[in-house]
Design a protein around this motif. Structure first.
Motif, PDB file in Angstrom:
ATOM      1  N   PRO A 169      41.495  23.483  49.392  1.00  0.00           N
ATOM      2  CA  PRO A 169      40.554  22.779  48.834  1.00  0.00           C
ATOM      3  C   PRO A 169      41.016  22.369  47.393  1.00  0.00           C
ATOM      4  N   LYS A 170      40.283  21.318  46.920  1.00  0.00           N
ATOM      5  CA  LYS A 170      40.629  20.694  45.591  1.00  0.00           C
ATOM      6  C   LYS A 170      39.954  21.587  44.368  1.00  0.00           C
ATOM      7  N   LEU A 171      38.809  22.106  44.647  1.00  0.00           N
ATOM      8  CA  LEU A 171      38.213  22.842  43.764  1.00  0.00           C
ATOM      9  C   LEU A 171      37.705  24.193  44.141  1.00  0.00           C
ATOM     10  N   ILE A 172      37.665  25.250  43.615  1.00  0.00           N
ATOM     11  CA  ILE A 172      37.190  26.609  43.806  1.00  0.00           C
ATOM     12  C   ILE A 172      36.459  27.262  42.734  1.00  0.00           C
ATOM     13  N   VAL A 173      35.088  27.397  42.936  1.00  0.00           N
ATOM     14  CA  VAL A 173      34.375  28.092  42.132  1.00  0.00           C
ATOM     15  C   VAL A 173      34.669  29.604  42.174  1.00  0.00           C
ATOM     16  N   CYS A 174      35.013  30.105  40.949  1.00  0.00           N
ATOM     17  CA  CYS A 174      35.215  31.463  40.993  1.00  0.00           C
ATOM     18  C   CYS A 174      34.084  32.262  40.277  1.00  0.00           C
ATOM     19  N   ASP A 175      33.324  32.630  40.957  1.00  0.00           N
ATOM     20  CA  ASP A 175      32.080  33.573  40.314  1.00  0.00           C
ATOM     21  C   ASP A 175      32.441  34.882  39.939  1.00  0.00           C
ATOM     22  N   GLU A 176      32.562  35.249  38.730  1.00  0.00           N
ATOM     23  CA  GLU A 176      33.154  36.550  38.386  1.00  0.00           C
ATOM     24  C   GLU A 176      34.131  37.394  39.238  1.00  0.00           C
ATOM     25  N   PRO A 177      35.042  36.835  39.536  1.00  0.00           N
ATOM     26  CA  PRO A 177      35.913  37.241  40.696  1.00  0.00           C
ATOM     27  C   PRO A 177      36.589  38.508  40.240  1.00  0.00           C
ATOM     28  N   VAL A 178      36.707  38.891  39.025  1.00  0.00           N
ATOM     29  CA  VAL A 178      37.355  40.132  38.664  1.00  0.00           C
ATOM     30  C   VAL A 178      36.560  41.103  37.964  1.00  0.00           C
ATOM     31  N   SER A 179      35.251  40.975  37.680  1.00  0.00           N
ATOM     32  CA  SER A 179      34.300  41.763  37.051  1.00  0.00           C
ATOM     33  C   SER A 179      34.114  43.105  37.810  1.00  0.00           C
ATOM     34  N   ALA A 180      34.444  43.185  39.071  1.00  0.00           N
ATOM     35  CA  ALA A 180      34.104  44.248  39.659  1.00  0.00           C
ATOM     36  C   ALA A 180      35.755  45.446  39.879  1.00  0.00           C
ATOM     37  N   LEU A 181      36.694  44.498  39.460  1.00  0.00           N
ATOM     38  CA  LEU A 181      37.939  45.497  39.466  1.00  0.00           C
ATOM     39  C   LEU A 181      38.187  46.262  37.982  1.00  0.00           C
ATOM     40  N   ASP A 182      39.101  46.974  38.141  1.00  0.00           N
ATOM     41  CA  ASP A 182      39.581  47.894  37.103  1.00  0.00           C
ATOM     42  C   ASP A 182      40.845  47.049  36.100  1.00  0.00           C
ATOM     43  N   LEU A 183      40.782  47.210  34.904  1.00  0.00           N
ATOM     44  CA  LEU A 183      41.474  46.313  34.078  1.00  0.00           C
ATOM     45  C   LEU A 183      42.805  45.834  34.591  1.00  0.00           C
ATOM     46  N   THR A 184      43.607  46.952  35.247  1.00  0.00           N
ATOM     47  CA  THR A 184      44.977  46.820  35.688  1.00  0.00           C
ATOM     48  C   THR A 184      44.995  45.647  36.800  1.00  0.00           C
ATOM     49  N   THR A 185      44.047  45.978  37.555  1.00  0.00           N
ATOM     50  CA  THR A 185      43.699  45.202  38.837  1.00  0.00           C
ATOM     51  C   THR A 185      43.253  43.767  38.395  1.00  0.00           C
ATOM     52  N   GLN A 186      42.519  43.799  37.328  1.00  0.00           N
ATOM     53  CA  GLN A 186      41.845  42.442  36.755  1.00  0.00           C
ATOM     54  C   GLN A 186      43.304  41.450  36.516  1.00  0.00           C
ATOM     55  N   ALA A 187      44.028  42.039  35.681  1.00  0.00           N
ATOM     56  CA  ALA A 187      45.291  41.340  35.180  1.00  0.00           C
ATOM     57  C   ALA A 187      46.074  40.992  36.397  1.00  0.00           C
ATOM     58  N   ARG A 188      46.200  41.573  37.372  1.00  0.00           N
ATOM     59  CA  ARG A 188      46.982  41.112  38.376  1.00  0.00           C
ATOM     60  C   ARG A 188      46.531  40.049  39.242  1.00  0.00           C
ATOM     61  N   VAL A 189      45.158  39.993  39.558  1.00  0.00           N
ATOM     62  CA  VAL A 189      44.376  39.055  40.226  1.00  0.00           C
ATOM     63  C   VAL A 189      44.436  37.832  39.340  1.00  0.00           C
ATOM     64  N   LEU A 190      44.367  37.941  38.024  1.00  0.00           N
ATOM     65  CA  LEU A 190      44.148  36.583  37.114  1.00  0.00           C
ATOM     66  C   LEU A 190      45.603  35.826  37.191  1.00  0.00           C
TER      67      LEU A 190
END
Length: 287
Positions: A169-190
């Motif tokens: 795709p050209k555009l992805i809407v990311c709707d709170e994609p890391v809010s359900a994850l712990d902080l360490t996992t958030q950083a990796r996914v970001l």
């Protein structure tokens, strides 16, 4: 100068009011944003601010009452179901909760193959694309033969990201994609989102309630409050030295590791909240 991939101009979204003769509820009030191709716009605000509604309107999941949405040079404000199927090649979404956004009865390979084969790819091409997608998001090849429940939250979100990338795709809407994850996992996914953008040139609308998250990933930031954009500009400015009191409160709400600084932040936030309450009271008296 980069071209504008997405332009939202004075977008209004209203929902019918509850009850007889109830006035419509206005979720978005003449919202305007732009995103350049290959860039990330962070859309930030508290729950109920309208940020998710904007993302849903882009995807055709919320009614457009007025205004226009222009994507890749085409007006998609009132795109038909047929047009939306065609748009799915270029416009995708990653939802908030990786536990509910994946079909629990399907293996990961089947989940990833579904959008590819719907667009007419052969089984051989789909298998090759699935291998490429798993590599892209850092999952082992045997993941294709496993069910979503066999993965951690972060790994499931990687599967969801791979599914969004399946059609390039050209555009992805990311709707709170890391809010359900712990902080360490958030950083990796970001970091994964950043690497994917660097490698593919994909554009993101990144919806979040957390200024720290959008600072990490966004080129520009728009701040929403009660259906309005109250502040927008470069991420380096909006997330560090915001001018609007609401954005300042969001910034002060983010925790910091220093107890003294955190105490000062809390005091400053309470002061801003008191000022806002006083202004609302004065406005009500005038009305």
């Amino acid at each position: 100068m980069s071209e504008k991939l997405l332009t939202v101009d004075k977008l209004v979204v209203e929902y019918p009011g509850k009850g007889f003769r109830a006035k419509p509820f206005r979720a978005l009030n003449e919202v305007s944003i732009e995103i350049e191709a290959g860039k990330t716009l962070g859309l930030v605000g508290e729950s109920g601010s309208g940020k998710t509604t904007l993302g849903r309107a882009l995807l055709g999941l919320a009614p457009v009452t007025a205004g226009t949405i222009t994507f890749d040079g085409k007006d998609i404000s009132h795109a038909s179901r047929k047009d939306r199927r065609q748009l799915s090649r270029d416009l995708q979404v990653v939802f908030q909760d990786p536990y509910t956004s994946l079909n629990p009865a399907m293996e990961v390979g089947e989940i990833l193959a579904e959008p590819i084969t719907i667009q007419g790819a052969t089984q051989k091409d789909a298998k090759a694309r699935i291998k490429e997608l798993l590599d892209r998001v850092g999952l082992p090849q045997d993941a294709a033969n496993r069910l979503p429940r066999e993965f951690s939250g972060g790994q499931r979100q990687r599967v969801a990201i791979a599914r969004a990338l399946a059609l390039k795709p050209k555009l992805i809407v990311c709707d709170e994609p890391v809010s359900a994850l712990d902080l360490t996992t958030q950083a990796r996914v970001l970091d994964l989102f950043l690497q994917i953008q660097k490698d593919t040139g994909v554009t993101y609308l990144f919806v979040s309630h957390d200024l720290d998250v959008v600072r990490h990933i966004s080129h520009d930031v728009a701040v929403m409050y009660r259906g309005d954009i109250v502040e927008q500009g470069p991420a380096s400015v909006v997330t560090v030295d915001p001018s609007h009191p609401y954005t300042q409160r969001l910034l002060l709400a983010s925790p910091v590791p220093d107890p003294d600084r955190q105490e000062q932040r809390r005091a400053n936030r309470l002061r801003l909240l008191a000022q806002q309450a006083e202004q609302n009271e004065q406005a009500g008296a005038v009305a």
